[in-house]
Design a protein around this motif. Structure first.
Motif, mmCIF file in Angstrom:
data_model
loop_
_atom_site.group_PDB
_atom_site.id
_atom_site.type_symbol
_atom_site.label_atom_id
_atom_site.label_comp_id
_atom_site.label_asym_id
_atom_site.label_seq_id
_atom_site.Cartn_x
_atom_site.Cartn_y
_atom_site.Cartn_z
ATOM 1 N N ILE A 38 46.535 38.655 58.549
ATOM 2 C CA ILE A 38 45.876 37.455 58.029
ATOM 3 C C ILE A 38 46.749 36.252 58.397
ATOM 4 O O ILE A 38 47.972 36.336 58.353
ATOM 5 N N ASP A 39 46.129 35.171 58.784
ATOM 6 C CA ASP A 39 46.937 33.994 59.094
ATOM 7 C C ASP A 39 47.193 33.208 57.810
ATOM 8 O O ASP A 39 46.555 33.417 56.780
ATOM 9 N N SER A 62 42.524 32.273 50.382
ATOM 10 C CA SER A 62 42.249 33.389 49.472
ATOM 11 C C SER A 62 42.854 33.127 48.095
ATOM 12 O O SER A 62 42.288 33.544 47.082
ATOM 13 N N ILE A 63 43.982 32.429 48.057
ATOM 14 C CA ILE A 63 44.593 32.069 46.770
ATOM 15 C C ILE A 63 43.705 31.061 46.054
ATOM 16 O O ILE A 63 43.445 31.202 44.855
ATOM 17 N N MET A 64 43.237 30.082 46.788
ATOM 18 C CA MET A 64 42.346 29.078 46.179
ATOM 19 C C MET A 64 41.071 29.729 45.651
ATOM 20 O O MET A 64 40.548 29.321 44.611
ATOM 21 N N ASN A 65 40.582 30.749 46.364
ATOM 22 C CA ASN A 65 39.361 31.453 45.955
ATOM 23 C C ASN A 65 39.624 32.546 44.929
ATOM 24 O O ASN A 65 38.682 33.171 44.446
ATOM 25 N N GLU A 102 41.923 42.396 51.063
ATOM 26 C CA GLU A 102 42.148 43.842 51.123
ATOM 27 C C GLU A 102 43.172 44.159 52.201
ATOM 28 O O GLU A 102 43.270 43.472 53.216
ATOM 29 N N GLY A 103 43.926 45.216 51.973
ATOM 30 C CA GLY A 103 44.824 45.746 52.985
ATOM 31 C C GLY A 103 46.122 44.981 53.181
ATOM 32 O O GLY A 103 46.824 45.239 54.159
ATOM 33 N N ALA A 151 49.966 44.136 52.870
ATOM 34 C CA ALA A 151 51.215 44.820 52.546
ATOM 35 C C ALA A 151 51.720 44.295 51.201
ATOM 36 O O ALA A 151 51.394 43.171 50.800
ATOM 37 N N LEU A 152 52.510 45.100 50.521
ATOM 38 C CA LEU A 152 53.007 44.700 49.203
ATOM 39 C C LEU A 152 53.803 43.401 49.254
ATOM 40 O O LEU A 152 53.764 42.616 48.303
ATOM 41 N N HIS A 153 54.497 43.142 50.352
ATOM 42 C CA HIS A 153 55.264 41.896 50.486
ATOM 43 C C HIS A 153 54.329 40.695 50.365
ATOM 44 O O HIS A 153 54.614 39.732 49.652
ATOM 45 N N LEU A 154 53.211 40.769 51.075
ATOM 46 C CA LEU A 154 52.241 39.666 51.025
ATOM 47 C C LEU A 154 51.482 39.644 49.703
ATOM 48 O O LEU A 154 51.147 38.567 49.208
ATOM 49 N N GLN A 155 51.224 40.810 49.130
ATOM 50 C CA GLN A 155 50.594 40.819 47.811
ATOM 51 C C GLN A 155 51.478 40.096 46.802
ATOM 52 O O GLN A 155 50.993 39.312 45.988
#
Length: 96
Positions: free
Chosen positions: A2-3, A10-13, A18-19, A21-25
């Motif tokens: 994801i860029d 996605s944060i604003m929404n 989905e999918g 990695a835990l680091h990005l989650q």
């Protein structure tokens, strides 16, 4: 992958992609203001990327001694950039 633009959107929404990695989650939850969930996701991971995100989270918390410990574990120098810039840099780095 994801860029960074889609990630921020996605944060604003309020829709966790989905999918991720835990680091990005962890960065996503931090971006929504949920530091505890972000920390809980990253706390038990042992890789250098997790240590890097962990360092950022403790820096944000204000626990600089702990942040320095995690920067060291990540093999990264402590940073003096703003928290916002560090978050952005981590999103770009770990979304590649």
């Amino acid at each position: 992958m994801i860029d960074a633009i889609d990630f921020k959107q996605s944060i604003m929404n309020r829709q966790l992609p989905e999918g991720l990695a835990l680091h990005l989650q962890a960065l996503w939850y931090d971006g929504t203001g949920d530091w505890k969930t972000a920390h809980d996701l990253i706390d038990q991971l042992t890789d250098k990327a997790a240590a890097h995100v962990h360092a950022y989270l403790h820096r944000k918390e204000g626990d600089l001694w702990n942040a320095d410990y995690w920067y060291n574990r990540a093999g990264q120098p402590s940073t003096q950039v703003s928290l916002e810039e560090e978050w952005e840099n981590l999103v770009v780095l770990y979304s590649q």
